[in-house]
Design a protein around this motif. Structure first.
Motif, PDB file in Angstrom:
ATOM      1  N   ASP A  53     -20.030   8.318  66.152  1.00 27.32           N
ATOM      2  CA  ASP A  53     -20.253   8.504  64.723  1.00 27.32           C
ATOM      3  C   ASP A  53     -19.540   7.377  63.966  1.00 27.32           C
ATOM      4  O   ASP A  53     -18.664   6.701  64.508  1.00 27.32           O
ATOM      5  N   THR A  54     -19.909   7.185  62.714  1.00 30.60           N
ATOM      6  CA  THR A  54     -19.413   6.065  61.917  1.00 30.60           C
ATOM      7  C   THR A  54     -17.894   6.062  61.765  1.00 30.60           C
ATOM      8  O   THR A  54     -17.260   5.009  61.885  1.00 30.60           O
ATOM      9  N   VAL A  55     -17.296   7.211  61.521  1.00 31.22           N
ATOM     10  CA  VAL A  55     -15.841   7.278  61.319  1.00 31.22           C
ATOM     11  C   VAL A  55     -15.109   6.862  62.593  1.00 31.22           C
ATOM     12  O   VAL A  55     -14.181   6.041  62.561  1.00 31.22           O
ATOM     13  N   ALA A  56     -15.525   7.405  63.723  1.00 31.75           N
ATOM     14  CA  ALA A  56     -14.875   7.059  64.991  1.00 31.75           C
ATOM     15  C   ALA A  56     -15.093   5.590  65.332  1.00 31.75           C
ATOM     16  O   ALA A  56     -14.171   4.903  65.802  1.00 31.75           O
ATOM     17  N   GLU A  57     -16.293   5.090  65.099  1.00 27.86           N
ATOM     18  CA  GLU A  57     -16.571   3.677  65.370  1.00 27.86           C
ATOM     19  C   GLU A  57     -15.644   2.780  64.542  1.00 27.86           C
ATOM     20  O   GLU A  57     -15.080   1.816  65.065  1.00 27.86           O
ATOM     21  N   GLN A  58     -15.457   3.119  63.279  1.00 23.93           N
ATOM     22  CA  GLN A  58     -14.570   2.316  62.429  1.00 23.93           C
ATOM     23  C   GLN A  58     -13.109   2.406  62.880  1.00 23.93           C
ATOM     24  O   GLN A  58     -12.372   1.423  62.814  1.00 23.93           O
ATOM     25  N   ARG A  59     -12.680   3.576  63.352  1.00 20.53           N
ATOM     26  CA  ARG A  59     -11.303   3.717  63.866  1.00 20.53           C
ATOM     27  C   ARG A  59     -11.083   2.827  65.080  1.00 20.53           C
ATOM     28  O   ARG A  59     -10.047   2.179  65.203  1.00 20.53           O
ATOM     29  N   VAL A  60     -12.060   2.794  65.997  1.00 18.64           N
ATOM     30  CA  VAL A  60     -11.913   1.937  67.179  1.00 18.64           C
ATOM     31  C   VAL A  60     -11.941   0.471  66.767  1.00 18.64           C
ATOM     32  O   VAL A  60     -11.156  -0.340  67.281  1.00 18.64           O
ATOM     33  N   LYS A  61     -12.783   0.114  65.819  1.00 21.87           N
ATOM     34  CA  LYS A  61     -12.816  -1.283  65.348  1.00 21.87           C
ATOM     35  C   LYS A  61     -11.493  -1.661  64.686  1.00 21.87           C
ATOM     36  O   LYS A  61     -11.022  -2.796  64.825  1.00 21.87           O
ATOM     37  N   THR A  62     -10.878  -0.721  63.981  1.00 20.89           N
ATOM     38  CA  THR A  62      -9.549  -0.972  63.419  1.00 20.89           C
ATOM     39  C   THR A  62      -8.531  -1.170  64.532  1.00 20.89           C
ATOM     40  O   THR A  62      -7.681  -2.070  64.468  1.00 20.89           O
ATOM     41  N   LEU A  63      -8.625  -0.353  65.576  1.00 25.71           N
ATOM     42  CA  LEU A  63      -7.753  -0.523  66.741  1.00 25.71           C
ATOM     43  C   LEU A  63      -7.952  -1.914  67.335  1.00 25.71           C
ATOM     44  O   LEU A  63      -6.979  -2.606  67.660  1.00 25.71           O
ATOM     45  N   TRP A  64      -9.200  -2.350  67.498  1.00 27.13           N
ATOM     46  CA  TRP A  64      -9.458  -3.693  68.027  1.00 27.13           C
ATOM     47  C   TRP A  64      -8.791  -4.759  67.155  1.00 27.13           C
ATOM     48  O   TRP A  64      -8.184  -5.695  67.672  1.00 27.13           O
ATOM     49  N   ARG A  65      -8.891  -4.608  65.828  1.00 33.16           N
ATOM     50  CA  ARG A  65      -8.253  -5.593  64.926  1.00 33.16           C
ATOM     51  C   ARG A  65      -6.739  -5.581  65.103  1.00 33.16           C
ATOM     52  O   ARG A  65      -6.091  -6.626  65.084  1.00 33.16           O
ATOM     53  N   ASN A  66      -6.159  -4.386  65.281  1.00 29.93           N
ATOM     54  CA  ASN A  66      -4.716  -4.290  65.510  1.00 29.93           C
ATOM     55  C   ASN A  66      -4.334  -4.941  66.840  1.00 29.93           C
ATOM     56  O   ASN A  66      -3.267  -5.560  66.944  1.00 29.93           O
ATOM     57  N   LEU A  67      -5.179  -4.807  67.846  1.00 24.15           N
ATOM     58  CA  LEU A  67      -4.927  -5.481  69.120  1.00 24.15           C
ATOM     59  C   LEU A  67      -4.957  -6.997  68.940  1.00 24.15           C
ATOM     60  O   LEU A  67      -4.093  -7.706  69.470  1.00 24.15           O
ATOM     61  N   THR A  68      -5.922  -7.486  68.180  1.00 26.24           N
ATOM     62  CA  THR A  68      -5.990  -8.924  67.901  1.00 26.24           C
ATOM     63  C   THR A  68      -4.711  -9.388  67.224  1.00 26.24           C
ATOM     64  O   THR A  68      -4.117 -10.400  67.612  1.00 26.24           O
ATOM     65  N   ALA A  69      -4.268  -8.634  66.209  1.00 23.06           N
ATOM     66  CA  ALA A  69      -3.040  -8.995  65.481  1.00 23.06           C
ATOM     67  C   ALA A  69      -1.820  -8.985  66.401  1.00 23.06           C
ATOM     68  O   ALA A  69      -0.872  -9.752  66.192  1.00 23.06           O
ATOM     69  N   ALA A  70      -1.859  -8.146  67.443  1.00 22.68           N
ATOM     70  CA  ALA A  70      -0.743  -8.054  68.390  1.00 22.68           C
ATOM     71  C   ALA A  70      -0.869  -9.080  69.524  1.00 22.68           C
ATOM     72  O   ALA A  70      -0.025  -9.117  70.416  1.00 22.68           O
ATOM     73  N   GLY A  71      -1.940  -9.877  69.496  1.00 22.10           N
ATOM     74  CA  GLY A  71      -2.119 -10.913  70.506  1.00 22.10           C
ATOM     75  C   GLY A  71      -2.823 -10.456  71.766  1.00 22.10           C
ATOM     76  O   GLY A  71      -2.775 -11.134  72.796  1.00 22.10           O
ATOM     77  N   VAL A  72      -3.531  -9.311  71.706  1.00 21.58           N
ATOM     78  CA  VAL A  72      -4.236  -8.785  72.879  1.00 21.58           C
ATOM     79  C   VAL A  72      -5.739  -9.031  72.695  1.00 21.58           C
ATOM     80  O   VAL A  72      -6.358  -8.490  71.780  1.00 21.58           O
ATOM     81  N   THR A  73      -6.319  -9.849  73.562  1.00 26.17           N
ATOM     82  CA  THR A  73      -7.752 -10.097  73.527  1.00 26.17           C
ATOM     83  C   THR A  73      -8.476  -8.774  73.772  1.00 26.17           C
ATOM     84  O   THR A  73      -8.080  -7.991  74.629  1.00 26.17           O
TER      85      THR A  73
END
Length: 173
Positions: free
Chosen positions: A10-30
């Motif tokens: 669903d849209t809300v969960a998809e956006q939460r995972v995409k936010t997690l991906w962005r946080n991983l990028t910010a933390a230096g994790v591909t």
């Protein structure tokens, strides 16, 4: 080259995972958010293969609702050998039954896929990173734990092969 039958959230969960991906990028994790020119979507793969013929998969699944609206709770972070970091859902009978039915239908149609996606072997998961090694493992896991538990309802499905730019939506029965 890899193709998969992917179940999307669903849209809300998809956006939460995409936010997690962005946080991983910010933390230096591909991570998967950087995969396929940003076209990659959070998902659970029912089967994965070197190649999947979208027409053969669609034909094999005719009359089956893929996916039914199953709500999953992702409550743990895991890792597979080779650097795959992922979120794992609590086991749910409806998901395991859907997976078994899909596998039976694909087998009957002669559609081949990797043995790791067979019932009894398959581990349902949402991939966060394919290359988490060394410090990225602990950094990625710490970052991901801030996002669990995460509820997601399965809403749509597609045969996706991002390397070949193939994306074929599976229509509900």
């Amino acid at each position: 080259m890899v193709a998969a039958l992917e179940l999307y959230f669903d849209t809300v969960a998809e956006q939460r995972v995409k936010t997690l991906w962005r946080n991983l990028t910010a933390a230096g994790v591909t991570n998967q958010g950087e995969h396929a020119h940003g076209k990659h979507r959070p998902h659970v793969s029912l089967v994965v293969a070197d190649e999947l013929d979208p027409v053969a998969v669609t034909d094999a699944l005719k009359g089956l609702t893929v996916p039914p609206p199953i709500t999953l709770t992702f409550g743990h972070v895991g890792q597979f050998p080779g650097g795959v970091l992922w979120l794992g859902p609590a086991p749910k009978a409806e998901l395991l039954e859907l997976h078994a039915e899909v596998v039976d239908r694909l087998d009957a149609a002669g559609v081949e896929f990797w043995p790791l996606y067979r019932p009894g072997v398959w581990v349902p998961h949402c991939t966060l990173s394919m290359t988490a090694r060394g410090d990225a493992i602990s950094t990625g896991a710490r970052t991901a734990f801030d996002f669990v538990p995460l509820q997601a309802t399965l809403r749509s499905a597609a045969v996706a092969d991002h390397n070949r730019e193939i994306f074929t939506q599976i229509r509900a029965a």
